[in-house]
Design a protein around this motif. Sequence first.
Motif, mmCIF file in Angstrom:
data_model
loop_
_atom_site.group_PDB
_atom_site.id
_atom_site.type_symbol
_atom_site.label_atom_id
_atom_site.label_comp_id
_atom_site.label_asym_id
_atom_site.label_seq_id
_atom_site.Cartn_x
_atom_site.Cartn_y
_atom_site.Cartn_z
ATOM 1 N N GLN A 89 0.843 -1.184 0.000
ATOM 2 C CA GLN A 89 0.000 0.000 0.000
ATOM 3 C C GLN A 89 0.882 1.239 0.000
ATOM 4 O O GLN A 89 1.875 1.317 0.715
ATOM 5 N N TYR A 90 0.501 2.170 -0.864
ATOM 6 C CA TYR A 90 1.196 3.441 -0.957
ATOM 7 C C TYR A 90 0.153 4.544 -0.856
ATOM 8 O O TYR A 90 -0.535 4.855 -1.829
ATOM 9 N N GLY A 91 0.001 5.081 0.320
ATOM 10 C CA GLY A 91 -1.025 6.096 0.551
ATOM 11 C C GLY A 91 -2.408 5.474 0.434
ATOM 12 O O GLY A 91 -2.737 4.514 1.124
ATOM 13 N N ILE A 92 -3.227 6.030 -0.463
ATOM 14 C CA ILE A 92 -4.573 5.492 -0.650
ATOM 15 C C ILE A 92 -4.614 4.402 -1.713
ATOM 16 O O ILE A 92 -5.645 3.789 -1.931
ATOM 17 N N PHE A 93 -3.477 4.162 -2.376
ATOM 18 C CA PHE A 93 -3.426 3.173 -3.440
ATOM 19 C C PHE A 93 -3.022 1.813 -2.877
ATOM 20 O O PHE A 93 -2.130 1.708 -2.049
#
Length: 118
Positions: free
Chosen positions: A23-27
């Motif tokens: 997960q990278y932030g909201i992605f």
Amino acid sequence: MFNKIFFSSPLEQFQVVPIISLQYGIFDFSITNETIILILIFFLMISLIFSLVKEDNTFYIIPNRWQSIFEVVYKMILSLVVDNIRDKKGQLFFPLVFSIFLFILSLNLIGLIPYVLL
């Protein structure tokens, strides 16, 4: 990880289970069991096509069994596209339709095997 392999219900095979969570932030770029199946199908389709081609990038003059099946499917999809679109420009969509057909066919064939890949 091994406790995800054993199912208590037949419907649990349809759950999307994250194997590697990224997960990278909201992605969410997690690798799930569905991602692995899609990658497997992609490489199986590519290997099937390359197995039908000789070393000089041509098909065999006397086709083997797999090449005959592939040619029958090719002609069937081509005739469906030509009959339904009825325009010379309609044949431009044939590679797209053929690729989507093979992809969905291979996913359906893999889906016949219960509990595939976790």
